[in-house]
Design an enzyme around this catalytic site. Structure first.
Site, PDB file in Angstrom:
ATOM      1  N   ARG A 182      -3.214   2.567 -14.366  1.00 13.94           N
ATOM      2  CA  ARG A 182      -2.263   1.808 -13.545  1.00 13.94           C
ATOM      3  C   ARG A 182      -1.597   2.801 -12.583  1.00 13.94           C
ATOM      4  O   ARG A 182      -1.143   3.862 -13.020  1.00 13.94           O
ATOM      5  CB  ARG A 182      -1.190   1.105 -14.417  1.00 13.94           C
ATOM      6  CG  ARG A 182      -1.779   0.004 -15.300  1.00 13.94           C
ATOM      7  CD  ARG A 182      -0.689  -0.830 -15.953  1.00 13.94           C
ATOM      8  NE  ARG A 182      -0.119  -1.799 -15.042  1.00 13.94           N
ATOM      9  CZ  ARG A 182       0.987  -2.512 -15.306  1.00 13.94           C
ATOM     10  NH1 ARG A 182       1.634  -2.328 -16.445  1.00 13.94           N
ATOM     11  NH2 ARG A 182       1.437  -3.389 -14.438  1.00 13.94           N
ATOM     12  N   ASN A 194       9.659  -1.646  -8.703  1.00 14.63           N
ATOM     13  CA  ASN A 194       9.798  -2.351  -9.988  1.00 14.63           C
ATOM     14  C   ASN A 194       9.048  -3.679  -9.877  1.00 14.63           C
ATOM     15  O   ASN A 194       8.520  -4.028  -8.814  1.00 14.63           O
ATOM     16  CB  ASN A 194      11.281  -2.544 -10.342  1.00 14.63           C
ATOM     17  CG  ASN A 194      11.457  -3.003 -11.777  1.00 14.63           C
ATOM     18  OD1 ASN A 194      10.902  -2.412 -12.703  1.00 14.63           O
ATOM     19  ND2 ASN A 194      12.195  -4.073 -11.996  1.00 14.63           N
ATOM     20  N   LYS A 195       9.005  -4.389 -10.973  1.00 17.86           N
ATOM     21  CA  LYS A 195       8.251  -5.648 -11.062  1.00 17.86           C
ATOM     22  C   LYS A 195       8.480  -6.546  -9.851  1.00 17.86           C
ATOM     23  O   LYS A 195       9.608  -6.699  -9.389  1.00 17.86           O
ATOM     24  CB  LYS A 195       8.664  -6.360 -12.354  1.00 17.86           C
ATOM     25  CG  LYS A 195       7.987  -7.681 -12.633  1.00 17.86           C
ATOM     26  CD  LYS A 195       6.475  -7.615 -12.589  1.00 17.86           C
ATOM     27  CE  LYS A 195       5.888  -6.535 -13.485  1.00 17.86           C
ATOM     28  NZ  LYS A 195       4.457  -6.255 -13.161  1.00 17.86           N
ATOM     29  N   ASP A 241       9.733   1.529 -12.070  1.00 13.45           N
ATOM     30  CA  ASP A 241       8.435   2.167 -12.322  1.00 13.45           C
ATOM     31  C   ASP A 241       8.305   3.485 -11.574  1.00 13.45           C
ATOM     32  O   ASP A 241       7.535   4.364 -11.965  1.00 13.45           O
ATOM     33  CB  ASP A 241       7.304   1.217 -11.939  1.00 13.45           C
ATOM     34  CG  ASP A 241       7.186   0.125 -12.988  1.00 13.45           C
ATOM     35  OD1 ASP A 241       7.971  -0.844 -12.916  1.00 13.45           O
ATOM     36  OD2 ASP A 241       6.360   0.275 -13.907  1.00 13.45           O
ATOM     37  N   ARG A 276       2.774  -2.137 -21.959  1.00 12.04           N
ATOM     38  CA  ARG A 276       3.192  -2.109 -20.555  1.00 12.04           C
ATOM     39  C   ARG A 276       4.637  -1.652 -20.523  1.00 12.04           C
ATOM     40  O   ARG A 276       5.276  -1.475 -21.558  1.00 12.04           O
ATOM     41  CB  ARG A 276       2.958  -3.440 -19.818  1.00 12.04           C
ATOM     42  CG  ARG A 276       2.988  -4.726 -20.581  1.00 12.04           C
ATOM     43  CD  ARG A 276       4.349  -5.108 -21.098  1.00 12.04           C
ATOM     44  NE  ARG A 276       5.384  -5.013 -20.084  1.00 12.04           N
ATOM     45  CZ  ARG A 276       6.662  -4.852 -20.319  1.00 12.04           C
ATOM     46  NH1 ARG A 276       7.109  -4.775 -21.581  1.00 12.04           N
ATOM     47  NH2 ARG A 276       7.555  -4.765 -19.370  1.00 12.04           N
ATOM     48  N   GLY A 277       5.158  -1.456 -19.291  1.00 12.60           N
ATOM     49  CA  GLY A 277       6.479  -0.848 -19.152  1.00 12.60           C
ATOM     50  C   GLY A 277       6.276   0.649 -18.920  1.00 12.60           C
ATOM     51  O   GLY A 277       5.498   1.283 -19.638  1.00 12.60           O
ATOM     52  N   ALA A 278       6.979   1.181 -17.914  1.00 10.61           N
ATOM     53  CA  ALA A 278       6.693   2.545 -17.458  1.00 10.61           C
ATOM     54  C   ALA A 278       6.773   3.604 -18.572  1.00 10.61           C
ATOM     55  O   ALA A 278       5.814   4.362 -18.789  1.00 10.61           O
ATOM     56  CB  ALA A 278       7.618   2.892 -16.287  1.00 10.61           C
TER      57      ALA A 278
END
Ligand code: MRU
Length: 345
Positions: free
Chosen positions: A90, A248-249, A238, A47-49
């Protein structure tokens, strides 16, 4: 660089560190099919862009390798099908589409009709994306160092380090570069409900780097800014729209509002591949909705009464007016972002 590797290509297989199991276990998973990569992205093995962008690019390399096509058109059709599958894994992080488009553009520009030459080009492009990510992150880190005062107390949200990228990290890369350049600092690590990327992953990375930090609950920013003192907030992204609105998150927007109310600088750190000039504002960004059980359960433990529903948007949009600056590998963008971001790209 980290002694663990978030993602690496090993003789026809893609190896990824299973982030669902950290910090308890360090387990590497091996993949040979593009549909497995799409599944690993959806399930958040990785995970993580920037990291999911690199994984998707290698997913195309696996698709190229497995495709039985004997001719250029057949191979391109198979790659396009794999790209659709990977793109759907995603929706919010633009790096995923960016990496897939970059590989497909490369494929289409290969002059050869020979499918094996295209297969080589796909893998080379995926490897280039991965290698460039590390160099880009180091530069983001260096560019951000002047914004971090000595003795800084910093709030960081989610995980933006080596685990969220191919290596080094974006927002955590700035923190790391500042620390490596001799600045004293303390990081308040937002635990980042519901999947606890801060508590599980960011603290794991900071501990290995010996960077002073403490994990805090997501709701503590008001307390920290009013009673303890915070010098800056820094987060990843993101997707950043042309006007600077930043996905973002979930919880990032709340943090930005508290920072704004307290006059605390709020920085976004991201590669230029996260900036999406095709959209005007954050209104156009699709927010991923994730399963309710990520909220109602913590591992095997049910937190809520039977039958209670939960909503689980994975990201939010921080309006550009609450963002002090956006740190990229090509320099720092300040408001008005329509102009400063366009001039960086
Ligand atoms: O759902 P995740 O863990 O993929 O969300 C990650 C984030 O929101 C990060 O801040 C973002 O991808 C930038 S990572 C360098």
């Amino acid at each position: 660089l980290a002694e663990y590797q978030t993602i690496s290509w090993e003789a026809g297989r893609l190896r990824m560190l299973d982030q669902r199991l950290l910090p308890a276990e360090t387990v590497y998973q091996y993949y040979t099919r593009p549909e497995e990569i799409a599944g690993a992205i959806r399930d958040m093995v990785i995970r993580g862009a920037p990291a999911i962008g690199a994984a998707a690019a290698f997913g195309l390399a696996l698709a190229a390798e497995r495709s039985p096509a004997q001719d250029r058109d057949g191979l391109i059709t198979d790659l396009e099908q794999a790209a659709r599958l990977l793109r759907a894994a995603r929706p919010t992080a633009v790096n995923l589409s960016w990496a897939l488009d970059r590989v497909m553009n490369k494929v289409k520009s290969v002059p050869a009709d020979e499918p094996d030459q295209i297969r080589v080009a796909v893998l080379e492009e995926a490897q280039a994306i991965a290698a460039e990510d590390v160099a880009v992150n180091r530069q983001i880190g260096l560019n951000g160092v002047p914004l971090v005062p000595d003795g800084a107390r910093i709030i960081h949200h989610c995980n933006t380090g080596s685990l969220a990228t191919v290596d080094y990290g974006t927002a955590l890369g700035v923190i790391r570069a500042a620390y490596e350049n001799g600045k004293n600092l303390h990081v308040f690590v937002d635990e980042t409900r519901p999947r606890l990327q801060g508590a599980r992953l960011t603290s794991w990375e900071l501990k290995r780097l010996n960077i002073p930090h403490s994990v805090v609950v997501d709701g503590s920013s008001g307390y920290l800014m009013s009673r303890v003192g915070v010098d800056l907030c820094i987060v990843g992204a993101d997707r950043v729209a042309s006007n600077g609105d930043t996905a973002n998150k979930i919880g990032t927007y709340n943090l930005a509002l508290v920072a704004y109310a307290h006059g605390v600088p709020f920085y976004v750190a991201c590669p230029t591949s996260t900036i999406d000039l095709s959209i005007k504002s954050g209104d156009e960004i699709e927010i991923e909705q994730r399963p309710a059980d990520e909220v109602t359960f913590l591992g095997e433990v049910q937190l809520t009464p039977d039958g209670v529903s939960a909503s689980n948007p994975a990201f939010d949009i921080t309006p550009a007016r609450y963002i002090t600056a956006i740190i990229t590998e090509r320099g720092i963008a300040y408001p008005p972002y329509e102009e400063s971001l366009a001039s960086l790209l």
